[in-house]
Motif scaffolding. Structure first.
Motif, short mmCIF file in Angstrom:
data_model
loop_
_atom_site.label_atom_id
_atom_site.label_comp_id
_atom_site.label_asym_id
_atom_site.label_seq_id
_atom_site.Cartn_x
_atom_site.Cartn_y
_atom_site.Cartn_z
N PHE A 6 26.21 4.27 -32.80
CA PHE A 6 27.52 3.60 -32.79
C PHE A 6 27.87 3.09 -34.17
N ASN A 7 26.91 2.46 -34.86
CA ASN A 7 27.16 1.94 -36.19
C ASN A 7 27.44 3.06 -37.19
N VAL A 8 26.68 4.17 -37.06
CA VAL A 8 26.88 5.30 -37.96
C VAL A 8 28.26 5.93 -37.73
N ALA A 9 28.61 6.16 -36.46
CA ALA A 9 29.91 6.76 -36.14
C ALA A 9 31.05 5.84 -36.60
N PHE A 10 30.89 4.54 -36.37
CA PHE A 10 31.90 3.59 -36.81
C PHE A 10 32.04 3.61 -38.33
N LEU A 11 30.90 3.71 -39.03
CA LEU A 11 30.93 3.71 -40.49
C LEU A 11 31.64 4.95 -41.03
N VAL A 12 31.34 6.11 -40.43
CA VAL A 12 31.99 7.36 -40.86
C VAL A 12 33.50 7.26 -40.69
N LEU A 13 33.93 6.83 -39.50
CA LEU A 13 35.36 6.74 -39.23
C LEU A 13 36.02 5.63 -40.04
N PHE A 14 35.30 4.52 -40.20
CA PHE A 14 35.87 3.39 -40.92
C PHE A 14 36.07 3.73 -42.40
N ILE A 15 35.06 4.33 -43.03
CA ILE A 15 35.17 4.67 -44.46
C ILE A 15 36.32 5.64 -44.69
N SER A 16 36.36 6.71 -43.89
CA SER A 16 37.42 7.71 -44.08
C SER A 16 38.79 7.14 -43.76
N LEU A 17 38.86 6.32 -42.70
CA LEU A 17 40.14 5.73 -42.33
C LEU A 17 40.61 4.70 -43.36
N LEU A 18 39.68 3.92 -43.90
CA LEU A 18 40.04 2.93 -44.91
C LEU A 18 40.61 3.59 -46.16
N VAL A 19 39.94 4.66 -46.61
CA VAL A 19 40.45 5.39 -47.78
C VAL A 19 41.84 5.93 -47.50
N THR A 20 42.02 6.47 -46.30
CA THR A 20 43.32 7.04 -45.92
C THR A 20 44.41 5.98 -45.87
N TYR A 73 41.55 11.42 -35.32
CA TYR A 73 41.08 10.06 -35.12
C TYR A 73 41.24 9.60 -33.68
N SER A 74 42.34 9.97 -33.03
CA SER A 74 42.57 9.50 -31.67
C SER A 74 41.49 9.96 -30.71
N SER A 75 41.10 11.24 -30.81
CA SER A 75 40.07 11.75 -29.89
C SER A 75 38.69 11.21 -30.24
N CYS A 76 38.34 11.17 -31.53
CA CYS A 76 37.00 10.73 -31.92
C CYS A 76 36.79 9.24 -31.74
N LEU A 77 37.81 8.44 -31.99
CA LEU A 77 37.68 7.01 -31.73
C LEU A 77 37.43 6.75 -30.25
N PHE A 78 38.09 7.52 -29.39
CA PHE A 78 37.92 7.34 -27.95
C PHE A 78 36.51 7.73 -27.51
N ILE A 79 35.96 8.80 -28.09
CA ILE A 79 34.66 9.31 -27.64
C ILE A 79 33.50 8.49 -28.19
N TYR A 80 33.52 8.24 -29.50
CA TYR A 80 32.31 7.75 -30.16
C TYR A 80 32.29 6.27 -30.50
N VAL A 81 33.42 5.68 -30.82
CA VAL A 81 33.38 4.30 -31.29
C VAL A 81 33.57 3.34 -30.13
#
Length: 311
Positions: A202-216, A254-262
């Motif tokens: 969960f932490n790893v998936a959150f970190l991946v999405l958070f880093i990429s989303l923050l840059v975006t 992001y919509s699908s991956c946030l729902f599945i993993y985070v």
């Protein structure tokens, strides 16, 4: 180490359950998803071919876009062939080693895709907000290093949780309520205590999405401010058109991956996860080439040029 875990576990193979509720529609669903898979492969391959064939598209943005299309092809190829086999046979057997290999490849390639999306956002920021410095910053060597970093980070982020999960005990049952070997369904089948490994993932998936989303978010916040300040409506429309397709693809991913993993409990809402995973592995890869080609005038011109040369 992983081989030792595979030899010790009581489960030597898993059964991918797929979609038992619609098993009677197997042949129809097989045909639909086969066409979707072929359309995705052909669409992404077409984008790669056009970009590499037309010297006008030899720019950093299209280099990143062609790399993203390549990642899409690889990512869905790790999943869709098994899904097609499930539709034909009802269930599909996969070995222990192949299952964890599939999980690792899918998750690491998916992570690399998100990092590539962040790099594309950074590229658009530099092109629109720092145009005078763009060519000096986005040199070919820098672009290659950024792509290498995306793949390396995707590998490093996912190798630890997947390897740790493979070392846990699996003593049965061995039916995975999914159409591919995803992390959550696999963790649910383990006989060991999976709380720590699920929290790690969960932490790893959150970190991946958070880093990429923050840059975006940072990149596009500056882009919006710059576009609004442009003097003419034509310039604003041109600047926004180069970003709109990227934003549509980002929203789908992001919509699908946030729902599945985070979410902390990876084992909840399995049926909904399967449906969301279909969006991520079937629908989005089909739509991405369409979005990038229909909303991009430079790709239109390159495609028309290729067709004229062919005639």
């Amino acid at each position: 180490m992983m081989w030792d875990a595979w030899n010790r576990t009581a489960v030597q193979e898993f059964i991918l359950e797929g979609f038992p509720a619609v098993q009677h529609l197997g042949k129809i669903l097989f045909l639909v998803h086969l066409l979707a898979y072929l359309a995705s492969i052909m669409g992404n391959t077409l984008i790669i071919s056009i970009i590499w064939a037309d010297h006008r598209l030899h720019t950093p943005m299209y280099f990143f876009l062609s790399t993203f299309s390549f990642v899409e092809c690889c990512c869905i190829t790790t999943v869709i062939p098994k899904l097609l086999a499930i539709f034909l046979s009802g269930r599909q057997v996969i070995s222990f080693a192949a299952c964890f290999t599939q999980a690792f490849l899918f998750l690491s390639l998916g992570s690399a895709g998100f990092f590539l999306m962040a790099v594309l956002s950074l590229d658009r920021y530099l092109a629109i907000c720092r145009p005078l410095r763009y060519s000096s910053i986005m040199r070919p060597r820098v672009c290659s290093l950024l792509v290498t970093a995306c793949f390396t980070l995707g590998f490093l982020f996912m190798v630890v949780p997947v390897v740790h999960l493979s070392q846990l005990s699996f003593c049965g049952p061995n039916v995975i309520p999914h159409f591919f070997c995803d992390f959550g369904p696999l963790a649910k089948l383990s006989c060991s205590d999976t709380k720590s490994i699920e929290m790690l993932f969960f932490n790893v998936a959150f970190l991946v999405l958070f880093i990429s989303l923050l840059v975006t978010i940072i990149a596009y916040s500056n882009i919006v401010v710059t576009i609004v300040r442009l003097p003419s409506a034509k310039e604003r429309q041109k600047a926004f058109s180069t970003c709109s397709s990227h934003l549509i693809v980002l929203s789908l991913m992001y919509s699908s991956c946030l729902f599945i993993y985070v979410k902390p409990k990876q084992t909840s809402r399995v049926d909904f996860n399967r449906q969301a995973a279909l969006v991520n592995t079937v629908l989005t890869p089909v739509l991405n080439p369409v979005i990038y080609t229909l909303r991009n005038q430079q790709v239109h011109q390159a495609l028309r040029g290729a067709l004229c040369r062919g005639k």
